[in-house]
Enzyme design. Structure first.
Site, PDB file in Angstrom:
ATOM      1  N   HIS A  21     -37.424  11.561 -18.038  1.00 53.24           N
ATOM      2  CA  HIS A  21     -36.232  11.725 -17.193  1.00 53.24           C
ATOM      3  C   HIS A  21     -35.699  10.346 -16.776  1.00 53.24           C
ATOM      4  CE1 HIS A  21     -38.186  15.747 -15.898  1.00 53.24           C
ATOM      5  NE2 HIS A  21     -37.113  16.071 -16.569  1.00 53.24           N
ATOM      6  N   LYS A  45     -38.524  29.523 -12.910  1.00 52.12           N
ATOM      7  CA  LYS A  45     -39.530  28.705 -13.601  1.00 52.12           C
ATOM      8  C   LYS A  45     -40.815  28.590 -12.792  1.00 52.12           C
ATOM      9  CE  LYS A  45     -37.528  25.467 -16.941  1.00 52.12           C
ATOM     10  NZ  LYS A  45     -37.353  24.033 -17.251  1.00 52.12           N
ATOM     11  N   ARG A  99     -34.651  16.213 -26.628  1.00 47.16           N
ATOM     12  CA  ARG A  99     -35.913  15.802 -27.236  1.00 47.16           C
ATOM     13  C   ARG A  99     -35.882  16.252 -28.687  1.00 47.16           C
ATOM     14  NH1 ARG A  99     -39.143  17.964 -22.139  1.00 47.16           N
ATOM     15  NH2 ARG A  99     -37.354  19.294 -22.288  1.00 47.16           N
ATOM     16  N   SER A 137     -42.381  17.878 -18.529  1.00 51.94           N
ATOM     17  CA  SER A 137     -43.006  18.163 -17.226  1.00 51.94           C
ATOM     18  C   SER A 137     -44.093  19.232 -17.370  1.00 51.94           C
ATOM     19  CB  SER A 137     -41.967  18.650 -16.220  1.00 51.94           C
ATOM     20  OG  SER A 137     -40.978  17.683 -16.017  1.00 51.94           O
TER      21      SER A 137
HETATM   22  P1  ADP Z   1     -34.414  22.001 -17.142  1.00 58.48           P
HETATM   23  O1  ADP Z   1     -35.155  23.083 -16.423  1.00 58.48           O
HETATM   24  O2  ADP Z   1     -32.953  21.946 -16.819  1.00 58.48           O
HETATM   25  O3  ADP Z   1     -34.694  21.896 -18.627  1.00 58.48           O
HETATM   26  P2  ADP Z   1     -35.986  19.583 -16.867  1.00 58.48           P
HETATM   27  O4  ADP Z   1     -36.344  18.877 -15.615  1.00 58.48           O
HETATM   28  O5  ADP Z   1     -37.121  20.129 -17.678  1.00 58.48           O
HETATM   29  O6  ADP Z   1     -34.978  20.689 -16.437  1.00 58.48           O
HETATM   30  O7  ADP Z   1     -35.117  18.637 -17.777  1.00 58.48           O
HETATM   31  C1  ADP Z   1     -33.889  18.107 -17.360  1.00 58.48           C
HETATM   32  C2  ADP Z   1     -33.200  17.449 -18.540  1.00 58.48           C
HETATM   33  O8  ADP Z   1     -33.963  16.328 -18.986  1.00 58.48           O
HETATM   34  C3  ADP Z   1     -33.054  18.345 -19.776  1.00 58.48           C
HETATM   35  O9  ADP Z   1     -31.823  18.039 -20.399  1.00 58.48           O
HETATM   36  C4  ADP Z   1     -34.211  17.937 -20.654  1.00 58.48           C
HETATM   37  O10 ADP Z   1     -33.953  18.197 -22.009  1.00 58.48           O
HETATM   38  C5  ADP Z   1     -34.269  16.459 -20.360  1.00 58.48           C
HETATM   39  N1  ADP Z   1     -35.587  15.867 -20.618  1.00 58.48           N
HETATM   40  C6  ADP Z   1     -36.765  16.204 -20.058  1.00 58.48           C
HETATM   41  N2  ADP Z   1     -37.766  15.440 -20.549  1.00 58.48           N
HETATM   42  C7  ADP Z   1     -37.193  14.602 -21.469  1.00 58.48           C
HETATM   43  C8  ADP Z   1     -37.690  13.587 -22.353  1.00 58.48           C
HETATM   44  N3  ADP Z   1     -38.982  13.289 -22.406  1.00 58.48           N
HETATM   45  N4  ADP Z   1     -36.799  12.961 -23.152  1.00 58.48           N
HETATM   46  C9  ADP Z   1     -35.491  13.281 -23.112  1.00 58.48           C
HETATM   47  N5  ADP Z   1     -34.950  14.223 -22.321  1.00 58.48           N
HETATM   48  C10 ADP Z   1     -35.786  14.882 -21.502  1.00 58.48           C
END
Ligand code: ADP
Length: 169
Positions: A21, A45, A99, A137
């Site tokens: 992030h 979630k 990703r 995460s």
């Molecule tokens: P959500 O529940 O909206 O997917 P997340 O906190 O899991 O929330 O992710 C928020 C954003 O960050 C999403 O667009 C996700 O694809 C991106 N993201 C999470 N981890 C990574 C990573 N390691 N590399 C690139 N983008 C990421």
């Protein structure tokens, strides 16, 4: 005429914030005058960390990034529809991280739906550095729960919070 302030919105659950992030945030701030990080309540979630804790953890990591890049970074919780929140924040565009192929289908559908709701707000996708692309995460929590080393995936304060949470469990 003064140029319009460019505002980006980066929404997510951030349960918890990872180095993936943060890499996306460091790329996004180069494109905006102001970045709003929207922390979704996301009850579906079943988040490990309460909303206030997630907001606090994200906020703690932002001071250095905002100062270094000369931008305003706001960390704001939200529960409403993403597009409504984006309108409230006067965002010009939404930032999402991509990703692997696995993210693509979901994001593809979201953009399609969001365009129907408001076609003036674009979604832009950024890719994290290869070192961080595999971080999720969900997996970080799983490793922490099983007592594995998570220092390479999250900021130090987050690693500490995860250790404390699972030590209690
Ligand atoms: P959500 O529940 O909206 O997917 P997340 O906190 O899991 O929330 O992710 C928020 C954003 O960050 C999403 O667009 C996700 O694809 C991106 N993201 C999470 N981890 C990574 C990573 N390691 N590399 C690139 N983008 C990421």
């Amino acid at each position: 005429m003064t140029a319009r302030k460019r505002i980006g919105l980066y929404p997510g659950t951030f349960d918890p914030i990872t180095l993936g992030h943060i890499d996306i945030i460091e790329r996004a701030v180069k494109m905006v005058d102001e970045l709003v990080i929207g922390v979704a309540v996301n009850r579906d979630k079943g988040p490990l960390f309460a909303l206030e804790e997630r907001v606090k953890m994200v906020t703690a990591e932002m001071a250095g990034i905002a100062k270094k890049n000369g931008v305003v970074i706001k960390v704001i919780p939200f529960e409403s529809l993403l597009m409504k929140f984006a309108e409230q924040m006067k965002a010009n565009f939404i930032v999402r991280g991509l990703r692997a192929v696995s993210d693509f289908e979901y994001e593809f559908q979201m953009v399609g739906m969001n365009q129907k709701l408001n076609d003036d707000i674009e979604t832009v996708f950024l890719m994290a550095d290869v070192r961080y692309q595999f971080i999720a995460s969900r997996l970080v929590k799983e490793i922490a729960r099983l007592g594995g080393d998570i220092d390479a995936f999250v900021p130090a304060a987050v690693a500490e919070a995860l250790r404390k949470t699972f030590a209690k469990a």
